[in-house]
Scaffold this motif. Structure first.
Motif, mmCIF file in Angstrom:
data_model
loop_
_atom_site.group_PDB
_atom_site.id
_atom_site.type_symbol
_atom_site.label_atom_id
_atom_site.label_comp_id
_atom_site.label_asym_id
_atom_site.label_seq_id
_atom_site.Cartn_x
_atom_site.Cartn_y
_atom_site.Cartn_z
ATOM 1 N N ARG A 98 0.816 -1.222 0.000
ATOM 2 C CA ARG A 98 0.000 0.000 0.000
ATOM 3 C C ARG A 98 0.849 1.271 0.000
ATOM 4 O O ARG A 98 0.308 2.370 -0.059
ATOM 5 C CB ARG A 98 -0.920 0.005 1.212
ATOM 6 C CG ARG A 98 -1.987 -1.052 1.108
ATOM 7 C CD ARG A 98 -2.943 -0.977 2.233
ATOM 8 N NE ARG A 98 -3.925 -2.044 2.086
ATOM 9 C CZ ARG A 98 -4.912 -2.246 2.897
ATOM 10 N NH1 ARG A 98 -5.070 -1.477 3.952
ATOM 11 N NH2 ARG A 98 -5.749 -3.226 2.688
ATOM 12 N N LEU A 99 2.145 1.126 0.072
ATOM 13 C CA LEU A 99 3.027 2.298 0.093
ATOM 14 C C LEU A 99 3.272 2.872 -1.296
ATOM 15 O O LEU A 99 3.914 3.899 -1.432
ATOM 16 C CB LEU A 99 4.367 1.931 0.737
ATOM 17 C CG LEU A 99 4.319 1.549 2.206
ATOM 18 C CD1 LEU A 99 5.700 1.106 2.673
ATOM 19 C CD2 LEU A 99 3.802 2.707 3.047
ATOM 20 N N GLY A 100 2.798 2.176 -2.305
ATOM 21 C CA GLY A 100 3.030 2.622 -3.676
ATOM 22 C C GLY A 100 4.061 1.745 -4.353
ATOM 23 O O GLY A 100 4.827 1.038 -3.692
ATOM 24 N N GLU A 101 4.084 1.807 -5.662
ATOM 25 C CA GLU A 101 4.928 0.925 -6.467
ATOM 26 C C GLU A 101 6.415 1.061 -6.131
ATOM 27 O O GLU A 101 7.087 0.094 -5.809
ATOM 28 C CB GLU A 101 4.701 1.225 -7.957
ATOM 29 C CG GLU A 101 5.393 0.277 -8.893
ATOM 30 C CD GLU A 101 4.739 -1.090 -8.930
ATOM 31 O OE1 GLU A 101 5.469 -2.072 -9.188
ATOM 32 O OE2 GLU A 101 3.520 -1.181 -8.716
ATOM 33 N N ALA A 102 6.941 2.279 -6.167
ATOM 34 C CA ALA A 102 8.384 2.479 -5.980
ATOM 35 C C ALA A 102 8.800 2.217 -4.534
ATOM 36 O O ALA A 102 9.741 1.463 -4.277
ATOM 37 C CB ALA A 102 8.778 3.899 -6.390
ATOM 38 N N ARG A 103 8.097 2.837 -3.582
ATOM 39 C CA ARG A 103 8.462 2.643 -2.178
ATOM 40 C C ARG A 103 8.250 1.207 -1.746
ATOM 41 O O ARG A 103 9.057 0.641 -1.007
ATOM 42 C CB ARG A 103 7.649 3.581 -1.287
ATOM 43 C CG ARG A 103 8.098 5.020 -1.379
ATOM 44 C CD ARG A 103 7.248 5.930 -0.530
ATOM 45 N NE ARG A 103 7.385 5.598 0.881
ATOM 46 C CZ ARG A 103 6.537 5.995 1.813
ATOM 47 N NH1 ARG A 103 5.473 6.730 1.482
ATOM 48 N NH2 ARG A 103 6.718 5.675 3.071
ATOM 49 N N GLY A 104 7.161 0.606 -2.197
ATOM 50 C CA GLY A 104 6.875 -0.785 -1.851
ATOM 51 C C GLY A 104 7.938 -1.724 -2.375
ATOM 52 O O GLY A 104 8.406 -2.610 -1.665
ATOM 53 N N ALA A 105 8.348 -1.519 -3.628
ATOM 54 C CA ALA A 105 9.381 -2.376 -4.222
ATOM 55 C C ALA A 105 10.690 -2.264 -3.447
ATOM 56 O O ALA A 105 11.365 -3.263 -3.194
ATOM 57 C CB ALA A 105 9.595 -2.008 -5.688
#
Length: 196
Positions: A167-174
């Protein structure tokens, strides 16, 4: 998600407190079986990493990957309780921590069937280790229920953490998945070196 993680931690602590008051019977076997996976960093990291992997894959993998691990681990435990010997169990467990960490860190787009096969193959070794260390006077069924419940709780914590990361977003989550997987993998390498 934070609430789910807090509930999982509370469940673990409540079980530890209940263990202090255990007497005899099936409760002792369940309690002992539950505490066994929690006593080894290799088991804890592997099971949480399986949850992270399931969350990273998403969809049906959330329950299929976890179910593959739990069912094959139970089979491995049954084999050990039946007296079947397996070579290199500890080395295989250490390799599982490395493999699960690397898979999470590198974000391999595994098909669900491949992820199930990967975790299932290593789960047999984890289950065998649990089953082989069961005290002789203990009920195998109660002990097995205990380590299956602990495994499910650890995997649920990994899934909850993975969903929160997602749920943190694509870039931060990755980046966070890479960091978590890398930590697991590096610790796995250390465990592997110690098992040799």
């Amino acid at each position: 998600m934070a609430r789910v993680i807090l509930y999982a931690i509370a469940l673990s602590l409540a079980t530890a407190a209940a263990h202090a008051h255990a007497g005899v019977g099936a409760g002792v076997g369940i309690d002992h079986g539950f505490s066994h996976p929690l006593g080894g960093i290799d088991h804890v990291l592997a099971m949480v990493a399986v949850g992270l992997l399931a969350a990273r894959l998403g969809g049906r993998a959330l329950w299929l990957v976890s179910l593959a691990f739990v069912s094959m681990m139970a089979a491995g435990g049954a084999l050990a309780m039946a007296g079947m010997h397996m070579p290199f169990v500890e080395i295989g467990i250490a390799l599982s921590v490395v493999a699960f960490g690397a898979t999470v860190a590198l974000g391999f787009p595994l098909p669900i069937a491949a992820a199930m096969a990967l975790v299932g193959a290593f789960a047999v070794l984890h289950g065998h280790a649990h089953g082989a260390e069961m005290p002789e006077a203990m009920s195998g069924l109660a002990y097995g229920v205990g380590f299956v419940l602990a495994t499910a709780a650890l995997q649920a914590a990994g899934v909850a953490l993975g969903l929160a990361i997602g749920r943190l977003g694509e870039a931060r989550g990755a980046r966070l998945f890479r960091a978590c997987g890398s930590v697991v993998g590096v610790v796995g390498i250390t465990i592997f070196a110690g098992a040799l």
